[in-house]
Design a protein around this motif. Structure first.
Motif, PDB file in Angstrom:
ATOM      1  N   ALA A 181      38.148  46.666  36.434  1.00  0.00           N
ATOM      2  CA  ALA A 181      37.436  46.719  37.717  1.00  0.00           C
ATOM      3  C   ALA A 181      38.216  46.077  38.868  1.00  0.00           C
ATOM      4  O   ALA A 181      38.220  46.629  39.976  1.00  0.00           O
ATOM      5  CB  ALA A 181      36.057  46.083  37.582  1.00  0.00           C
ATOM      6  N   PRO A 182      38.897  44.939  38.676  1.00  0.00           N
ATOM      7  CA  PRO A 182      39.651  44.367  39.802  1.00  0.00           C
ATOM      8  C   PRO A 182      40.735  45.319  40.332  1.00  0.00           C
ATOM      9  O   PRO A 182      40.896  45.462  41.542  1.00  0.00           O
ATOM     10  CB  PRO A 182      40.262  43.089  39.223  1.00  0.00           C
ATOM     11  CG  PRO A 182      39.360  42.713  38.091  1.00  0.00           C
ATOM     12  CD  PRO A 182      38.897  44.035  37.511  1.00  0.00           C
ATOM     13  N   GLN A 242      40.787  48.627  40.046  1.00  0.00           N
ATOM     14  CA  GLN A 242      40.111  49.764  40.686  1.00  0.00           C
ATOM     15  C   GLN A 242      39.662  49.395  42.095  1.00  0.00           C
ATOM     16  O   GLN A 242      39.822  50.190  43.032  1.00  0.00           O
ATOM     17  CB  GLN A 242      38.905  50.202  39.859  1.00  0.00           C
ATOM     18  CG  GLN A 242      39.279  50.825  38.531  1.00  0.00           C
ATOM     19  CD  GLN A 242      38.065  51.011  37.656  1.00  0.00           C
ATOM     20  OE1 GLN A 242      37.009  51.421  38.119  1.00  0.00           O
ATOM     21  NE2 GLN A 242      38.208  50.711  36.368  1.00  0.00           N
ATOM     22  N   HIS A 243      39.133  48.195  42.258  1.00  0.00           N
ATOM     23  CA  HIS A 243      38.707  47.740  43.580  1.00  0.00           C
ATOM     24  C   HIS A 243      39.908  47.682  44.539  1.00  0.00           C
ATOM     25  O   HIS A 243      39.826  48.146  45.681  1.00  0.00           O
ATOM     26  CB  HIS A 243      38.035  46.371  43.487  1.00  0.00           C
ATOM     27  CG  HIS A 243      37.690  45.791  44.823  1.00  0.00           C
ATOM     28  ND1 HIS A 243      36.645  46.261  45.583  1.00  0.00           N
ATOM     29  CD2 HIS A 243      38.280  44.815  45.544  1.00  0.00           C
ATOM     30  CE1 HIS A 243      36.604  45.590  46.721  1.00  0.00           C
ATOM     31  NE2 HIS A 243      37.582  44.705  46.714  1.00  0.00           N
ATOM     32  N   ARG A 295      40.934  51.173  45.530  1.00  0.00           N
ATOM     33  CA  ARG A 295      39.976  51.770  46.479  1.00  0.00           C
ATOM     34  C   ARG A 295      40.177  51.247  47.892  1.00  0.00           C
ATOM     35  O   ARG A 295      39.994  51.977  48.857  1.00  0.00           O
ATOM     36  CB  ARG A 295      38.544  51.549  45.992  1.00  0.00           C
ATOM     37  CG  ARG A 295      38.180  52.472  44.852  1.00  0.00           C
ATOM     38  CD  ARG A 295      36.683  52.427  44.509  1.00  0.00           C
ATOM     39  NE  ARG A 295      36.389  53.435  43.503  1.00  0.00           N
ATOM     40  CZ  ARG A 295      36.415  53.222  42.184  1.00  0.00           C
ATOM     41  NH1 ARG A 295      36.697  52.026  41.707  1.00  0.00           N
ATOM     42  NH2 ARG A 295      36.151  54.201  41.338  1.00  0.00           N
ATOM     43  N   THR A 296      40.561  49.976  48.028  1.00  0.00           N
ATOM     44  CA  THR A 296      40.797  49.434  49.369  1.00  0.00           C
ATOM     45  C   THR A 296      42.000  50.088  50.038  1.00  0.00           C
ATOM     46  O   THR A 296      42.132  50.012  51.259  1.00  0.00           O
ATOM     47  CB  THR A 296      40.991  47.895  49.364  1.00  0.00           C
ATOM     48  OG1 THR A 296      42.182  47.568  48.669  1.00  0.00           O
ATOM     49  CG2 THR A 296      39.795  47.185  48.765  1.00  0.00           C
TER      50      THR A 296
END
Length: 159
Positions: free
Chosen positions: A120-121, A123-124, A127-128
């Motif tokens: 998740a980190p 992926q975040h 996305r940014t």
């Protein structure tokens, strides 16, 4: 004001191209940062021609790297890692910014990547930078529990 002398003397982190001579430093980070690291031989095969290899350095210490393969204006982020001792300091973001600057300079059309479904980190972070999930590869990555899906993400590069 931070008066810690260990931080006061450290030079700022800087991005520069990597060479085959940096593989041992990259491999050290690879082993620390990934549950199923690449071999040193595989890392060494990702230089020259189609590859763009950037390192984040603090003095003579490699803190992280990014490896991108570029074919006909389309790029694939194939590996990125930051030494776990330096996580949470924005170094992954700096590597991504450097890659995106290179994308603009070389006029890449898009960048693709694969990331563990459990990461998740990462992926975040992606996305940014404008990456969106476009597909999923079932059971792509080895994991402690057997296999794990990979998310395929894509970012279109501004002209």
């Amino acid at each position: 004001m931070n008066m810690d002398p260990t931080h006061a003397s450290q030079p700022p982190a800087a991005i520069s191209p990597l060479s085959i001579l940096d593989v041992s430093a990259m491999f050290r980070i690879e082993q620390l940062a990934h549950s199923h690291p690449w071999s040193q031989k595989l890392m060494a095969s990702n230089f020259g021609g189609l590859y763009r290899d950037l390192g984040l350095w603090q003095g003579d210490q490699l803190l992280g790297y990014v490896i991108v393969r570029v074919v006909a204006g389309e790029a694939e982020l194939i590996n990125i890692a930051v030494d776990p001792a330096h996580h949470g300091q924005g170094f992954g973001r700096q590597l991504m910014q450097a890659m995106m600057a290179l994308a603009q300079q070389e006029q890449w059309e898009q960048i693709l990547l694969e990331v563990r479904a459990s990461n998740a980190p990462a992926q975040h972070l992606y996305r940014t930078f404008g990456f969106d999930e476009i597909d999923r590869r079932k059971g792509y990555y080895p994991s402690a529990e057997g296999r794990e899906d990979a998310l395929i993400m894509r970012c279109f590069c501004p002209a």
